[in-house]
Design an enzyme around this catalytic site. Structure first.
Site, PDB file in Angstrom:
ATOM      1  N   ARG A 147     -12.802  11.432  25.850  1.00 41.45           N
ATOM      2  CA  ARG A 147     -13.744  10.330  25.613  1.00 41.45           C
ATOM      3  C   ARG A 147     -15.182  10.867  25.634  1.00 41.45           C
ATOM      4  NH1 ARG A 147     -10.939   5.689  29.255  1.00 41.45           N
ATOM      5  NH2 ARG A 147      -9.939   7.450  30.259  1.00 41.45           N
ATOM      6  N   GLU A 163      -3.619  -2.966  18.903  1.00 38.77           N
ATOM      7  CA  GLU A 163      -2.631  -4.037  18.750  1.00 38.77           C
ATOM      8  C   GLU A 163      -1.749  -4.170  19.991  1.00 38.77           C
ATOM      9  OE1 GLU A 163      -2.730  -6.307  16.609  1.00 38.77           O
ATOM     10  OE2 GLU A 163      -4.022  -5.455  15.073  1.00 38.77           O
ATOM     11  N   TYR A 190      -2.994   1.330  19.962  1.00 39.30           N
ATOM     12  CA  TYR A 190      -3.712   0.903  21.174  1.00 39.30           C
ATOM     13  C   TYR A 190      -4.253  -0.515  21.011  1.00 39.30           C
ATOM     14  CZ  TYR A 190      -7.111   1.256  25.059  1.00 39.30           C
ATOM     15  OH  TYR A 190      -7.847   1.055  26.220  1.00 39.30           O
TER      16      TYR A 190
HETATM   17  N1  LIG Z   1     -12.148   3.532  30.932  1.00 39.89           N
HETATM   18  C1  LIG Z   1     -12.461   2.719  29.960  1.00 39.89           C
HETATM   19  O1  LIG Z   1     -13.550   2.815  29.399  1.00 39.89           O
HETATM   20  C2  LIG Z   1     -11.520   1.629  29.514  1.00 39.89           C
HETATM   21  C3  LIG Z   1     -11.966   0.727  28.523  1.00 39.89           C
HETATM   22  C4  LIG Z   1     -11.109  -0.295  28.117  1.00 39.89           C
HETATM   23  C5  LIG Z   1      -9.855  -0.441  28.704  1.00 39.89           C
HETATM   24  N2  LIG Z   1      -9.449   0.460  29.641  1.00 39.89           N
HETATM   25  C6  LIG Z   1      -8.095   0.276  30.189  1.00 39.89           C
HETATM   26  O2  LIG Z   1      -8.106   0.499  31.588  1.00 39.89           O
HETATM   27  C7  LIG Z   1      -6.886   1.128  31.994  1.00 39.89           C
HETATM   28  C8  LIG Z   1      -7.190   2.414  32.743  1.00 39.89           C
HETATM   29  O3  LIG Z   1      -7.893   3.315  31.868  1.00 39.89           O
HETATM   30  P1  LIG Z   1      -8.512   4.674  32.401  1.00 39.89           P
HETATM   31  O4  LIG Z   1      -9.802   4.860  31.719  1.00 39.89           O
HETATM   32  O5  LIG Z   1      -8.460   4.700  33.886  1.00 39.89           O
HETATM   33  O6  LIG Z   1      -7.472   5.709  31.782  1.00 39.89           O
HETATM   34  P2  LIG Z   1      -6.626   6.872  32.502  1.00 39.89           P
HETATM   35  O7  LIG Z   1      -5.872   7.555  31.431  1.00 39.89           O
HETATM   36  O8  LIG Z   1      -7.514   7.704  33.372  1.00 39.89           O
HETATM   37  O9  LIG Z   1      -5.669   6.045  33.464  1.00 39.89           O
HETATM   38  C9  LIG Z   1      -4.485   5.421  33.025  1.00 39.89           C
HETATM   39  C10 LIG Z   1      -3.373   5.811  33.980  1.00 39.89           C
HETATM   40  O10 LIG Z   1      -2.162   5.158  33.570  1.00 39.89           O
HETATM   41  C11 LIG Z   1      -1.091   6.088  33.747  1.00 39.89           C
HETATM   42  N3  LIG Z   1       0.029   5.667  32.896  1.00 39.89           N
HETATM   43  C12 LIG Z   1       0.056   5.582  31.541  1.00 39.89           C
HETATM   44  N4  LIG Z   1       1.247   5.149  31.110  1.00 39.89           N
HETATM   45  C13 LIG Z   1       2.006   4.952  32.228  1.00 39.89           C
HETATM   46  C14 LIG Z   1       3.334   4.503  32.443  1.00 39.89           C
HETATM   47  N5  LIG Z   1       4.151   4.171  31.425  1.00 39.89           N
HETATM   48  N6  LIG Z   1       3.781   4.420  33.718  1.00 39.89           N
HETATM   49  C15 LIG Z   1       2.985   4.729  34.770  1.00 39.89           C
HETATM   50  N7  LIG Z   1       1.707   5.173  34.622  1.00 39.89           N
HETATM   51  C16 LIG Z   1       1.221   5.275  33.361  1.00 39.89           C
HETATM   52  C17 LIG Z   1      -1.692   7.421  33.370  1.00 39.89           C
HETATM   53  O11 LIG Z   1      -0.986   8.539  33.873  1.00 39.89           O
HETATM   54  C18 LIG Z   1      -3.089   7.304  33.968  1.00 39.89           C
HETATM   55  O12 LIG Z   1      -3.140   7.824  35.272  1.00 39.89           O
HETATM   56  C19 LIG Z   1      -6.069   1.331  30.716  1.00 39.89           C
HETATM   57  O13 LIG Z   1      -5.171   0.260  30.586  1.00 39.89           O
HETATM   58  C20 LIG Z   1      -7.110   1.283  29.624  1.00 39.89           C
HETATM   59  O14 LIG Z   1      -6.565   0.853  28.404  1.00 39.89           O
HETATM   60  C21 LIG Z   1     -10.242   1.491  30.059  1.00 39.89           C
END
Ligand SMILES: NC(=O)c1ccc[n+]([C@@H]2O[C@H](COP(=O)([O-])OP(=O)(O)OC[C@H]3O[C@@H](n4cnc5c(N)ncnc54)[C@H](O)[C@@H]3O)[C@@H](O)[C@H]2O)c1
Length: 329
Positions: A202, A163, A161
């Site tokens: 989480r 990297e 994640y």
């Molecule tokens: N929530 C946080 O605290 C947080 C913190 C830092 C970064 N982020 C980043 O924000 C983004 C959203 O995170 P989140 O908390 O909503 O997580 P989440 O898992 O609820 O949402 C991510 C979504 O991406 C979809 N997804 C994953 N791989 C996919 C692919 N190859 N094709 C299509 N859809 C795909 C998943 O099905 C999911 O619905 C991510 O990139 C995450 O790394 C979130």
């Protein structure tokens, strides 16, 4: 750069669904793409049931690491041509899930980011990539400013994640340099709120689900590691301002009030006095960061005075109410 139509990857997930709802309610058309590998399935019918979604939400179930042409060609031309922004938020985000889907996590932040930029360049749109505080690894300084290069283990269980996100940042930086584009990325710190997948592992959602079930609250180590928790509405407001700016450099977005994990568990305990919840200490996972707190100076300066406003205690109440409504549904 104001919003016109917006394509959001990961739109069925926690943050993506909030961004989708926010933009629909502001009158924009949203192309929402997700393969639901981690997102909560009920987020799609929820979004589709919004009055603002009628004729303006185009939901596509697809993997964004695969070629986009097969589904792009089914979308109306008048929608595609006016896409002003691509918010690339698709990626597993919770440690248990990204470790289970380690390679998929690496591909969606590399190949997926590249596909997002290729599409955006074709229609003249700006990409905003969801990077993360995890790029700072186990930081030697606190709070973490954007100028800190991080302390990441390239061969640890979190590296798929951390990297992958670092590579995504580098890909955007290099693409801008070589192709004269203005894509950007935000470094998101721990965010919580309704529509997180209750089984995603989480810490905030875990503790609330355990509390609602009357189970002991489990925390890692002695709970001395710190985190700062941002309510989703504050985060989305910051992302919107970043997307509308011309910034291409990273900006931290989160909440800079810092808590130990033990303090978080104690707040949750106090929310449910009748349940008399115990706190159970579990073995510390490898490479767990000791501290996490954003330096928000840059965000406050460049994002029109943006600052997080919602206190953890209030945000947790909203999240509890949502979880209770799900249990009744
Ligand atoms: N929530 C946080 O605290 C947080 C913190 C830092 C970064 N982020 C980043 O924000 C983004 C959203 O995170 P989140 O908390 O909503 O997580 P989440 O898992 O609820 O949402 C991510 C979504 O991406 C979809 N997804 C994953 N791989 C996919 C692919 N190859 N094709 C299509 N859809 C795909 C998943 O099905 C999911 O619905 C991510 O990139 C995450 O790394 C979130």
């Amino acid at each position: 750069m104001g919003f016109d139509n917006v394509l959001i990857t990961g739109a069925g997930g926690f943050l993506g669904s909030h961004l989708t709802e926010r933009l629909l309610k502001k009158g924009h058309r949203v192309i929402a793409v997700d393969n639901f590998c981690t997102g909560l399935k009920s987020n799609r019918p929820y979004l589709e049931s919004l009055p603002e979604a009628q004729d303006r939400l185009f939901f596509v179930e697809a993997d964004v690491t695969a070629p986009w042409e097969p589904w792009l060609k089914n979308l109306p031309d008048f929608v595609l041509k006016k896409v002003s922004h691509v918010l690339h938020f698709a990626s597993p985000a919770s440690p248990p899930l990204y470790q289970e889907m380690a390679l998929e996590t690496m591909w969606v932040n590399s190949i997926g980011t590249n596909r997002a930029m290729e599409f955006a360049d074709g229609v003249g749109a700006r990409v905003v990539f969801a990077s993360t505080s995890e790029i700072y690894g186990d930081p030697d300084i606190t709070p973490q400013p954007e100028s800190y290069w991080g302390n990441v283990n390239t061969v640890g269980i979190r590296s798929c994640y951390d990297e992958a996100k670092r590579f995504g940042e580098s890909l955007i930086f290099t693409h801008n340099l070589k192709k004269n584009t203005r894509h950007g990325f935000v470094r998101i710190f721990n965010t919580y709120g309704p529509r997180m997948n209750p089984s995603d592992g989480r810490v905030v959602i875990n503790l609330l689900v355990q509390a609602l079930d009357g189970k002991p609250l489990t925390i890692f180590g002695e709970g001395k590691q710190t985190r700062s928790f941002c309510y989703v509405d504050d985060l989305c407001a910051g992302i919107e301002l970043y997307a509308q700016s011309e910034l291409t450099e990273p900006v931290n977005i989160g909440n800079d009030r810092e808590f130990t994990i033990l303090e978080l568990a104690q707040i949750v305990q106090r929310m449910f006095p009748e349940k008399k919840l115990d706190i159970r200490f579990m073995e510390m996972p490898k490479d767990d960061p000791r501290q996490r707190r954003p330096d928000l100076t840059k965000a406050k300066k460049h994002l029109q005075g943006w600052a997080p406003r919602i206190a953890l205690e209030d945000g947790l109440v909203h999240m509890r109410r949502w979880l209770e409504s799900q249990a009744r549904a």
